[in-house]
Design an enzyme around this catalytic site. Structure first.
Site, PDB file in Angstrom:
ATOM      1  N   ASP A 428       0.853  -1.173   0.000  1.00 20.84           N
ATOM      2  CA  ASP A 428       0.000   0.000   0.000  1.00 20.84           C
ATOM      3  C   ASP A 428       0.901   1.238   0.000  1.00 20.84           C
ATOM      4  OD1 ASP A 428      -2.317   1.610   0.261  1.00 20.84           O
ATOM      5  OD2 ASP A 428      -2.003   1.695   2.423  1.00 20.84           O
ATOM      6  N   THR A 430      -0.315   4.923   1.143  1.00 20.46           N
ATOM      7  CA  THR A 430      -0.615   5.833   2.241  1.00 20.46           C
ATOM      8  C   THR A 430      -0.516   5.101   3.573  1.00 20.46           C
ATOM      9  OG1 THR A 430      -2.117   7.073   0.813  1.00 20.46           O
ATOM     10  CG2 THR A 430      -2.315   7.425   3.183  1.00 20.46           C
ATOM     11  N   ASP A 837      -4.937   6.148  -4.348  1.00 24.32           N
ATOM     12  CA  ASP A 837      -4.708   7.558  -4.634  1.00 24.32           C
ATOM     13  C   ASP A 837      -4.853   7.876  -6.116  1.00 24.32           C
ATOM     14  OD1 ASP A 837      -4.380   8.356  -2.104  1.00 24.32           O
ATOM     15  OD2 ASP A 837      -2.216   8.569  -2.148  1.00 24.32           O
TER      16      ASP A 837
END
Length: 1257
Positions: A428, A430, A837
């Site tokens: 991932d 963030t 994102d």
């Protein structure tokens, strides 16, 4: 009065039962006949059925609150534990062999002695299981005997009862700091705002408080259980902590919807609430906490799967050797004919056995003799070694994070060696690669961009101070660290709070330096509004650009679930004193569409009421309209502190406060905001539509105190909000220009690696809102398709929005992330980043963390349909083939650059740069969520995988949690590779669980990822040492240990096999049976346990300096199929040497069998230990200890057994051998001759690998 109340209660009780049977007899009868078919649970209050018999209580089928996590009882322990242990085939095999030894015609050893190793192994495991179960029993007893207050109808008060006595349907009184005994529906709270605060750290690891709310339409403090006459219908018990659906059905037939905000979960702690009352919905093992209590997960490692194959081959070798010996014995007996030899063994009936029967019996005897070929101690040794490895990994201080006071956690004990064989890493972004500590950087309002240069300089100063590792509390404490004017601006314009022991990085999201131009406009707007208020002018006269600015900051302030708390006591709520009453602002948790929302029915009622005659004076009042002029705001001294689950929300609220637009407090039905020149305003909160991953936005519906208009403020992802903006009219070019400019700035923010959010609003008339609210209320109370109806209802409200502006928030990379990724790359690991994102943001972060290299070409796949995606993948494959097959200067490369335009090929770090064709050997792939959905289709997944595996880096943007797991599963299953997934949030759980090894980051998004993982890390950078060092060591140690076990067992069994050629294949052994039984269990097992735990083939420093050494585990260099057979061949060769050198040395002598067999045992042990010494660095002390142990046991045994087994007697055997020079000569010559070939091969291998080692250097 009490008698009248009792009579009334009895009448209602009878009425309820009669009415219930009269109204719905078919349903009731159906529930009685087929209770298992119900999809819901119906809960009645127990006090209504105390007079009923036990079999008539409608709650009787539900579990009680007594928990029992133990597996055994006093009577069931022995049979149940043995049954569990016999699930392992090896234990069944060894018990069978031991029992076979009790058969006189086939036994090879003393039956009791043969049973000793198996009993020892089973006993050790049973004692371990018994101790663990006893600890669980003590814990269960302690929990079951905790006290709680349960309402008693007989005593008409709450009485103390044990937790185990609580039942579904009981009323429970909860007090502050008490732990919830069951899952309870909140019915009443002492809080005047109908709130109850809980701490859920025991469930999800989150220490921030959660806010729960009394069900709609119920008064806050007045609750009498005797007057309760409702029925609760809810979903069946499940383990979803974030979901609860149900209804409370009143006597009148009215239904009120129930959500997770109304449910208090078992194990949570009541905080900041003096008293609350609820009814038990789920108890005991049906509570959500118990349903989530699965314990450590069991996985089978790749090495263990390979080992099982070799165990099967050992069984085949054992059967072949036994069959060979049986045939040899049959032929041996056949040559005597009718003249039976004197040593022949008769049948149990006393008759001679035929050669065939003798061979059959001998086959079983040889299975007993050769049983050690199947390593009984290997399985136990592997478990012990893995536990020790986990212990030492936990003790590694390099994996301890001082800032968070956390260290590595191992939640799966069976896959430590898999850490050394990883090939693909899925990460991932963030919170995993970044800090997930958001810092406000830039914004655009009404098409005008405000760069916040002073804020950028202040952040640069903070980063410099962080890099110098200097402790500070605020920029004012270090005036020399930045120019004086920057510090003055920061002090004058920001909302700096002093935290005495916090590093500068902690202050960044709180200390915002406003942009001077925007600050002037905010002040100008506020002053004009104050002027209009004074002269009672309509707000429509305010210029649109100024109106958008003030609405922009109002949206930042109220469109969230942020909680206001005091600076000195952050867990305490801010208190407002109002005419002798206290109104408290509590801590809010989250993302529900109903959290902090007033009742929809009460809102509808208010809409139809006439407005109070206050006019503009009341609308412009600087205090809430519901308060009189005597209201006093008693806030604690100092700045307010904001607490939020989402770091984005906190950053935006702190940014608004820097512009004097401060969030002061929050009630379920209003939000208090302080604006410059206008003072404190109360926004009536009509409805909240919380953020979710599907809508990707949040909205609040408020009544604006200045305009009395119903206003919708929306905040969300730009990809969603921009599509919901109302199309500008053809005559209004200004609005169109604002939208275009905002989109332009959004692209610039994303190019700078900032996280972007759009802010919008919408004005509703009273009729429009009332119409929408009625539809939304119908959706909330719908029985089927509620989620879809709620989504459609939210979409109706959040359309035709007016764009206010956008924000850019920075999420800094974690320390050491670029270096870690670069090191893992050198180790041969393929790294894919799967993020939700925006594409531009993800690409720039990927360049910053060195996932993408500026020198590599970037393939960007964006498709609007499945056909377009198929075309892109096909052309991408052709391009990759042509690029690497053709010359860079040839015409083919140029033609591909012009012909394959549907996807972009970038040769620099900026996606917008001009593409220039040149040959590179590395590619990067970027794909968005929509295209990924098409690519994961069955018809395209192979092409997508072919393109992706050809690229050095893969970046999947806008991907959903389901897509993340699908990508991991696709790579793992199709490519047959070892995969590791790492993430920090709940959206990463599915990806973590699908991968071979799941790693959770204990970050800012709770502990869901950690709870679902196999390993938990405080920081991403610790992954480097976990894989490259500990992973390499664990794999190398276990691989060598398993091969060593196979080798030493085969070598020892072969000694007995060679002896069969000289004893007529009779199954006899020249080795004392005590040595034969305990050789593998004691003398040769301990050395490998120490080596498997402590050996380090390469130092930690070298492994981190040379990540290329990790390829050794990726390619399974330490354990390949041919290595098993090479070890078997070497074992048979060494056994030949250890057998025949003593054989010829003692030829034609008069020594007895054990005097000849004991040197063979000793030489075999020396050879096995020296063999281990050539492959380990911890062998010197290990060797001395085990040799000393062997001689100590041998001397004691031979001295204490004067007449054990006649005619051969082991008495004083070792003592006599130690007096003979021949024994010492054999101990010197035999191991050298046995190990010379292996040592020669090992030396050649070391010289080759040393040259490779220096090549890496």
């Amino acid at each position: 009065d009490s008698g009248k109340e009792e009579s009334t209660w009895r009448k209602w009780n009878c009425y309820e039962e009669d009415a219930g049977m009269a109204k719905a007899p078919p349903a009731a009868r159906q529930r009685k006949k087929k209770p298992k078919e119900n999809k819901t649970r119906t809960v009645h209050a127990n006090i209504l059925h105390d007079c009923a018999k036990g079999d008539e209580n409608p709650n009787r089928h539900y579990a009680n609150n007594k928990i029992k996590t133990t597996k055994y009882t006093v009577l069931s322990f022995l049979p149940k534990n043995l049954f569990e242990q016999f699930h392992r085939f090896a234990n069944v095999y060894f018990v069978f062999i031991a029992l076979l030894n009790f058969v006189p015609v086939v036994n090879a050893f003393q039956p009791e002695l043969a049973l000793a190793p198996v009993v020892f192994i089973l006993s050790v495991t049973a004692i371990k299981d018994l101790w663990e179960d006893y600890r669980r029993h003590r814990s269960d007893k302690e929990i079951n005997h905790m006290d709680c207050l349960v309402y008693s109808r007989a005593e008409r008060r709450y009485v103390e009862k044990y937790w185990k006595e609580v039942r579904v349907g009981d009323f429970i009184r909860l007090r502050c700091n008490e732990i919830l005994p069951a899952d309870v529906l909140l019915l009443s709270s002492s809080d005047p705002d109908r709130l109850c605060h809980i701490e859920t750290a025991t469930l999800d690891g989150e220490t921030n408080l959660k806010q729960r709310q009394v069900r709609k339409g119920k008064s806050a403090q007045t609750f009498d259980p005797l007057k309760y006459n409702s029925i609760i219908e809810c979903e069946k018990p499940n383990n979803d902590l974030n979901r609860f659906r149900g209804y409370i059905i009143h006597r009148s037939g009215r239904r009120d919807a129930l959500y997770k905000e109304n449910l208090l979960l078992r194990g949570c702690t009541i905080r900041n609430t003096e008293e609350a009352v609820g009814i038990v919905i789920y108890a005991g093992h049906e509570t959500k906490a118990m349903l989530n209590n699965n314990g450590p997960r069991y996985k089978r490692s790749k090495l263990e799967r390979q080992m099982n194959v070799d165990v099967f081959w050992c069984v085949i070798i054992l059967l072949v050797m036994c069959l060979f010996a049986a045939v040899g014995h049959g032929l041996w007996m056949f040559q005597y004919g009718d003249n039976r030899p004197v040593f022949d063994v008769l049948s149990p009936e006393g008759t001679n056995l035929s050669p065939i029967m003798s061979a059959i019996y001998l086959f079983l005897t040889m299975i007993i003799v050769f049983q050690v070929l199947i390593p009984i101690s290997l399985f136990v040794s592997i478990e012990i070694v893995k536990i020790c490895q986990v212990y030492f990994i936990h003790q590694d201080m390099d994996l301890y994070d001082e800032e968070t006071d956390s260290h590595l956690q191992c939640r799966a004990l069976n896959i430590t060696e898999d850490l050394g064989q990883m090939q693909y890493i899925f990460s991932d972004k963030t919170g995993t690669l970044t800090e997930n500590k958001m810092v406000f950087r830039r914004c655009t309002v009404a098409g005008v961009e405000y760069s916040h240069d002073a804020n950028a300089r202040r952040l640069a100063m903070y980063q410099e101070m962080d890099s110098e590792e200097e402790e500070t509390s605020c920029p004012s404490t270090r005036p020399s660290a930045a120019p004086w004017w920057v510090l003055i601006t920061a002090l004058q314009s920001s909302s700096c709070i002093l935290y005495p022991n916090k590093p500068p990085s902690v202050l960044q999201e709180k200390d915002i330096t406003p942009d001077p131009k925007l600050l002037d406009k905010v002040n100008d707007c506020s002053s004009q509004m104050d002027f209009m208020r004074f002269h009672s002018q309509p707000m429509s006269q305010l210029p649109s650009d100024l109106s958008d600015i003030i609405d922009f900051f109002i949206a930042l302030t109220i469109c969230n679930t942020v909680v206001v708390s005091s600076p000195n006591q952050p867990r305490h709520k801010v208190t407002l004193t109002c005419s002798g009453q206290k109104h408290q602002f509590g801590q809010t948790s989250g993302c529900s569409s109903l959290l902090s929302s007033p009742s929809a029915e009460s809102t509808l009622t208010k809409l139809h009421e006439e407005q109070p005659s206050g006019g503009l004076e009341q609308a412009f009042s600087p205090i809430p309209p519901s308060y009189d002029g005597k209201t006093s705001w008693n806030l604690d001294e100092g700045e307010l502190r904001y607490e939020a689950e989402s770091p984005d929300e906190a950053a935006l609220v702190y940014a608004a406060r820097a512009y004097k637009c401060s969030l002061v407090g929050r009630l379920p039905d209003q939000v208090i905001v302080e604006l410059p020149h206008l003072g404190k305003l109360s926004f009536e909160l009509l409805h909240t539509l919380g953020f979710d991953s599907t809508r990707k936005r949040m909205s609040v519906v408020v009544r604006h105190p200045l305009t009395d208009q119903i206003t919708v403020y929306t905040k969300g992802a730009d990809s969603v909000i921009m599509d919901l903006i109302k199309p500008p009219d053809t005559g209004r070019k200004t609005l169109k220009k604002i939208v275009c400019r905002t989109q332009h700035y959004l692209n610039l923010y994303a190019a700078d690696g900032l996280r972007t959010l759009c802010i919008a609003k919408k004005i509703l008339s009273k009729e429009e809102y009332a119409c929408w609210l009625q539809r939304h209320l119908a959706a909330e109370t719908a029985i089927q398709g509620r989620e879809e109806l709620l989504f459609e209802s939210a979409l109706q409200l959040e359309t035709n929005l007016h764009l206010l502006g956008a924000t850019g928030i920075e999420d800094r990379l974690q320390d050491g992330v670029p270096e870690t990724i670069a090191s893992l790359r050198k180790a041969g690991l393929q790294i894919w980043v799967l993020t939700g994102d925006k594409q531009e943001t993800a690409v720039n972060i990927a360049y910053a963390c060195k996932l993408l290299d500026p020198e590599e070409e970037l393939l960007t796949l964006n498709a609007d349909s499945q056909e377009a995606c198929a075309l892109l993948l096909e052309e991408s494959l052709h391009y990759i083939q042509a690029k690497f097959l053709c010359s860079p200067s040839g015409p083919t490369t140029k033609s591909f650059n012009t012909n394959f335009s549907p996807f972009d090929i970038y040769s620099s770090s900026s996606p917008s740069s001009q593409s220039t064709p040149f040959l590179v050997h590395r590619l990067g792939l970027v794909i968005d969520g929509r295209t990924l959905a098409y690519a994961l289709d069955k018809s395209l997944e192979d092409k997508f995988l072919a393109v992706a595996r050809s690229c050095r880096s893969v970046l999947c943007c806008r991907s959903t949690p389901l897509q993340k797991s699908m990508v991991v599963k696709l790579v793992r299953n199709k490519l047959k590779v070892m995969t590791l997934a790492i993430g920090d949030g709940a959206n990463d759980v599915s990806m973590i669980q699908v991968a071979d090894v799941g790693v959770g980051i204990s970050g800012q998004e709770g502990m869901q990822a950690v709870m679902a993982s196999d390993f938990a890390l405080p920081r991403f950078r610790y992954l480097q040492k976990l894989l490259l060092v500990h992973g390499h060591w664990c794999y190398s140690r276990l691989a060598n240990m398993i091969l060593y076990f196979f080798y030493k067992n085969a070598m020892f069994v072969a000694l007995i096999f060679w002896y069969q050629f000289y004893c007529g294949f009779s199954g006899s052994a020249m080795i004392d049976q005590w040595y034969l039984i305990f050789f593998n269990l004691m003398f040769s097992a301990f050395p490998q346990l120490i080596t498997g735990t402590l050996d380090k083939d390469v130092s930690a420093e070298t492994l981190q300096q040379l990540p290329q050494l990790y390829v050794n585990g990726q390619n399974s260099e330490e354990y390949k199929p041919y290595m098993f057979w090479m070890n078997m061949i070497d074992a048979f060769y060494q056994s030949l040497v250890c057998f025949f050198i003593p054989y010829f040395a003692y030829a034609d002598s008069d020594v007895d069998l054990f005097t000849w067999g004991t040197p063979i045992t000793t030489l075999a042990l020396f050879t096995i230990l020296l063999h281990l010494g050539t492959e380990t660095k911890t062998w010197v002390r290990n060797l001395i200890i085990n040799i000393a142990l062997f001689f100590t046991v041998a001397l004691c045994y031979n001295a204490s057994c004067p007449a054990c087994y006649s005619p051969s007697n082991p008495y004083w055997t070792m003592q006599r051998l130690l007096q003979e020079p021949l024994f010492y000569l054999l101990c010197f010559i035999t191991p050298i001759a046995a190990l010379l070939p292996r040592y020669t091969v090992f030396s050649l291998w070391m010289s080759e690998n040393t040259s490779l080692f220096f090549k890496y250097l």
